[in-house]
Write a protein that holds these residues in place. Structure first.
Motif, PDB file in Angstrom:
ATOM      1  N   VAL A 294       0.812  -1.233   0.066  1.00 36.92           N
ATOM      2  CA  VAL A 294       0.034   0.037   0.046  1.00 36.92           C
ATOM      3  C   VAL A 294       0.977   1.309  -0.083  1.00 36.92           C
ATOM      4  N   ARG A 295       1.920   1.293   0.859  1.00 41.21           N
ATOM      5  CA  ARG A 295       2.761   2.424   0.930  1.00 41.21           C
ATOM      6  C   ARG A 295       3.395   2.690  -0.366  1.00 41.21           C
ATOM      7  N   ASP A 296       3.995   1.641  -1.160  1.00 39.94           N
ATOM      8  CA  ASP A 296       4.688   1.605  -2.293  1.00 39.94           C
ATOM      9  C   ASP A 296       3.662   2.111  -3.495  1.00 39.94           C
ATOM     10  N   ALA A 297       2.286   1.608  -3.446  1.00 40.90           N
ATOM     11  CA  ALA A 297       1.576   2.048  -4.449  1.00 40.90           C
ATOM     12  C   ALA A 297       1.007   3.709  -4.324  1.00 40.90           C
ATOM     13  N   ARG A 298       1.047   4.112  -2.837  1.00 42.87           N
ATOM     14  CA  ARG A 298       0.750   5.355  -2.564  1.00 42.87           C
ATOM     15  C   ARG A 298       1.814   6.147  -3.234  1.00 42.87           C
ATOM     16  N   ALA A 299       3.052   5.959  -3.134  1.00 39.08           N
ATOM     17  CA  ALA A 299       4.275   6.769  -3.493  1.00 39.08           C
ATOM     18  C   ALA A 299       4.151   6.694  -4.824  1.00 39.08           C
ATOM     19  N   ARG A 300       3.687   5.860  -5.622  1.00 40.39           N
ATOM     20  CA  ARG A 300       3.792   5.781  -6.834  1.00 40.39           C
ATOM     21  C   ARG A 300       2.451   6.601  -7.485  1.00 40.39           C
ATOM     22  N   GLY A 301       1.420   7.056  -6.533  1.00 42.40           N
ATOM     23  CA  GLY A 301       0.271   7.403  -6.996  1.00 42.40           C
ATOM     24  C   GLY A 301      -0.825   6.601  -7.355  1.00 42.40           C
ATOM     25  N   GLY A 302      -0.778   5.380  -6.823  1.00 41.88           N
ATOM     26  CA  GLY A 302      -1.678   4.297  -7.301  1.00 41.88           C
ATOM     27  C   GLY A 302      -3.027   4.391  -6.849  1.00 41.88           C
TER      28      GLY A 302
ATOM     29  N   GLN B 231      -5.706   3.831  -4.525  1.00 41.62           N
ATOM     30  CA  GLN B 231      -5.797   3.554  -3.191  1.00 41.62           C
ATOM     31  C   GLN B 231      -7.296   2.872  -2.923  1.00 41.62           C
ATOM     32  N   ASN B 232      -8.059   3.049  -3.612  1.00 40.52           N
ATOM     33  CA  ASN B 232      -9.431   2.235  -3.442  1.00 40.52           C
ATOM     34  C   ASN B 232      -8.986   0.773  -3.658  1.00 40.52           C
ATOM     35  N   ALA B 233      -8.333   0.527  -4.637  1.00 41.94           N
ATOM     36  CA  ALA B 233      -8.007  -0.687  -5.065  1.00 41.94           C
ATOM     37  C   ALA B 233      -7.379  -1.597  -4.362  1.00 41.94           C
ATOM     38  N   ILE B 234      -6.445  -1.047  -3.417  1.00 38.41           N
ATOM     39  CA  ILE B 234      -5.648  -1.547  -2.448  1.00 38.41           C
ATOM     40  C   ILE B 234      -5.887  -1.316  -0.988  1.00 38.41           C
ATOM     41  N   SER B 235      -7.034  -0.966  -0.581  1.00 35.57           N
ATOM     42  CA  SER B 235      -7.622  -0.661   0.644  1.00 35.57           C
ATOM     43  C   SER B 235      -7.637  -1.738   1.726  1.00 35.57           C
ATOM     44  N   HIS B 236      -7.425  -1.241   2.872  1.00 31.61           N
ATOM     45  CA  HIS B 236      -7.318  -2.182   3.967  1.00 31.61           C
ATOM     46  C   HIS B 236      -7.983  -3.210   4.030  1.00 31.61           C
ATOM     47  N   GLY B 237      -9.341  -3.053   3.503  1.00 33.53           N
ATOM     48  CA  GLY B 237     -10.442  -3.999   3.622  1.00 33.53           C
ATOM     49  C   GLY B 237     -10.075  -5.040   2.545  1.00 33.53           C
ATOM     50  N   ALA B 238      -9.195  -4.932   1.759  1.00 37.45           N
ATOM     51  CA  ALA B 238      -8.898  -6.132   0.796  1.00 37.45           C
ATOM     52  C   ALA B 238      -8.388  -7.272   1.446  1.00 37.45           C
ATOM     53  N   ILE B 239      -7.554  -7.058   2.587  1.00 33.75           N
ATOM     54  CA  ILE B 239      -7.108  -8.112   3.378  1.00 33.75           C
ATOM     55  C   ILE B 239      -7.762  -8.451   4.756  1.00 33.75           C
ATOM     56  N   PHE B 240      -8.447  -7.442   5.413  1.00 33.82           N
ATOM     57  CA  PHE B 240      -8.842  -7.525   6.704  1.00 33.82           C
ATOM     58  C   PHE B 240     -10.565  -7.592   6.415  1.00 33.82           C
ATOM     59  N   GLY B 241     -10.802  -7.434   5.163  1.00 33.66           N
ATOM     60  CA  GLY B 241     -12.510  -7.644   5.176  1.00 33.66           C
ATOM     61  C   GLY B 241     -13.112  -6.242   5.193  1.00 33.66           C
ATOM     62  N   GLY B 242     -14.103  -5.828   4.298  1.00 33.15           N
ATOM     63  CA  GLY B 242     -14.965  -4.509   4.325  1.00 33.15           C
ATOM     64  C   GLY B 242     -16.186  -4.827   4.884  1.00 33.15           C
ATOM     65  N   PRO B 243     -16.973  -4.325   4.400  1.00 36.65           N
ATOM     66  CA  PRO B 243     -18.520  -4.393   4.579  1.00 36.65           C
ATOM     67  C   PRO B 243     -18.681  -5.946   4.442  1.00 36.65           C
ATOM     68  N   ARG B 244     -19.927  -6.552   5.236  1.00 35.55           N
ATOM     69  CA  ARG B 244     -20.082  -7.879   4.899  1.00 35.55           C
ATOM     70  C   ARG B 244     -20.772  -8.131   3.649  1.00 35.55           C
ATOM     71  N   PRO B 245     -20.644  -9.283   3.058  1.00 36.45           N
ATOM     72  CA  PRO B 245     -21.514  -9.448   2.003  1.00 36.45           C
ATOM     73  C   PRO B 245     -23.264  -9.433   2.398  1.00 36.45           C
ATOM     74  N   PRO B 246     -23.860  -8.880   1.551  1.00 33.19           N
ATOM     75  CA  PRO B 246     -25.261  -8.520   1.679  1.00 33.19           C
ATOM     76  C   PRO B 246     -25.930  -9.960   1.929  1.00 33.19           C
ATOM     77  N   ALA B 247     -25.519 -11.096   1.644  1.00 28.49           N
ATOM     78  CA  ALA B 247     -26.374 -12.273   2.201  1.00 28.49           C
ATOM     79  C   ALA B 247     -26.015 -12.638   3.582  1.00 28.49           C
ATOM     80  N   LEU B 248     -24.953 -12.131   4.105  1.00 29.36           N
ATOM     81  CA  LEU B 248     -24.874 -12.441   5.466  1.00 29.36           C
ATOM     82  C   LEU B 248     -25.575 -11.499   6.459  1.00 29.36           C
ATOM     83  N   LEU B 249     -26.182 -10.395   5.995  1.00 29.28           N
ATOM     84  CA  LEU B 249     -26.849  -9.493   6.797  1.00 29.28           C
ATOM     85  C   LEU B 249     -28.063 -10.121   7.674  1.00 29.28           C
ATOM     86  N   ALA B 250     -28.553 -11.106   7.080  1.00 27.17           N
ATOM     87  CA  ALA B 250     -29.898 -11.560   7.691  1.00 27.17           C
ATOM     88  C   ALA B 250     -29.424 -12.998   8.460  1.00 27.17           C
ATOM     89  N   ALA B 251     -28.151 -13.411   8.490  1.00 21.74           N
ATOM     90  CA  ALA B 251     -27.725 -14.649   8.846  1.00 21.74           C
ATOM     91  C   ALA B 251     -27.876 -14.672  10.577  1.00 21.74           C
TER      92      ALA B 251
END
Length: 319
Positions: free
Chosen positions: A288-296, A298-318
């Protein structure tokens, strides 16, 4: 068949132990919380021959079946008999909750709860811990709770620890969103004693906080008793807010609360497993740091990509 027999034997062992939920771990050192036995059953069916002959009592592990080394192989499972080395958490829309938590052997006497064990988030001030409920109401009347505690020392999520050998918390809606008065103490806060300390104070004595950073790290709070003006140094967890510390709106179904809850809580049952997750995280952070330095992007390499962003919609009612 084999699957039904194994399932019945496994459930009987857990019932003898008094387990309230299925706590299953694999030889890779990661524990998952299952409300049904179907996944375990399917796994055991694949390795039926060794499994039937190698089932052992609760608290033990059976040898792994299938291939080994770096290739694909099936993994046998066993029950959990100790607290994990750490946790991997994902799926909460509160980004600070997601990530890795490492167990610490020391007690943090600045926390408003006596936490044992205590797990610190590797990137921020969030914590996971087990705390007793002396002087207050626990969720579902529990005498102990698993807690997510935020950077201000406030309880964010609570999960009942129903029995002393419940080594792992639940996931998703096993956690209640709680709103309590607990937080790190500040000068001038009104506070009362949680329980009795013979020769020092009785439970429920009123007073206020004078200092919050005393030299003795095991007793960082200086508290002045109202009835006689006596000042005592003690741990923060020995005090309660001098108001209602019960839940003020525990919810189990609100969509806003579902956004807070983590849908993935994984116990890392070995130091190796934790170290591997930490190395993966550190490598991702460097990318992420390297990509930011290159102006990449950031949304495509967000923290959620490894640690999970919003839960899938199907799990909301689980459940």
């Amino acid at each position: 068949g084999v699957c039904g027999s194994v399932r019945r034997g496994w459930l009987a062992g857990l019932e003898r132990r008094g387990a309230a939920r299925h706590e299953v771990c694999n030889f890779e050192g990661e524990c998952f919380y299952n409300t049904k036995m179907i996944q375990l059953c399917r796994l055991l069916a694949l390795v039926a021959a060794p499994a039937v002959s190698q089932l052992v009592g609760p608290g033990s592990l059976v040898p792994a079946g299938g291939g080994g080394g770096g290739g694909f192989g099936f993994r046998m499972s066993g029950s959990v008999s100790r607290f994990p080395f750490g946790f991997f958490v994902g799926g909460s829309e509160v980004a600070e909750i997601n990530g890795l938590y490492a167990r610490t052997e020391s007690v943090d006497h600045n926390l408003p709860h006596h936490c044992d064990p205590l797990y610190n988030h590797v990137d921020n001030g969030y914590k996971i811990c087990v705390a007793d409920t002396v002087g207050r109401d626990g969720v579902n009347g529990a005498s102990q709770e698993w807690l997510f505690v935020d950077e201000e020392g406030r309880d964010v999520l609570a999960c009942s620890r129903e029995r002393p050998f419940s080594w792992l918390p639940g996931k998703s809606r096993a956690w209640d969103v709680v709103r309590r008065s607990f937080r790190y103490w500040a000068k001038g806060d009104r506070a009362k004693t949680k329980d009795t300390a013979d020769g020092w104070w009785e439970a429920g004595e009123e007073g206020h906080v004078v200092e919050v950073d005393m030299p003795d790290s095991s007793r960082p709070i200086l508290w002045e008793r109202k009835r006689d003006g006596r000042r005592l140094s003690l741990g923060a967890w020995r005090l309660l807010p001098d108001d209602d510390v019960g839940e003020t709106g525990v919810s189990t179904g609100d969509e806003d609360d579902d956004a807070i809850r983590p849908w993935q809580v994984v116990g890392l049952m070995s130091q190796r497993s934790f170290d591997e997750k930490l190395a993966k995280k550190n490598a991702h952070d460097q990318n992420v740091r390297d990509a930011r330095a290159r102006g990449g992007n950031q949304n495509a390499i967000s923290h959620g990509a490894i640690f999970g962003g919003p839960r899938p919609p199907a799990l909301l009612a689980a459940p």
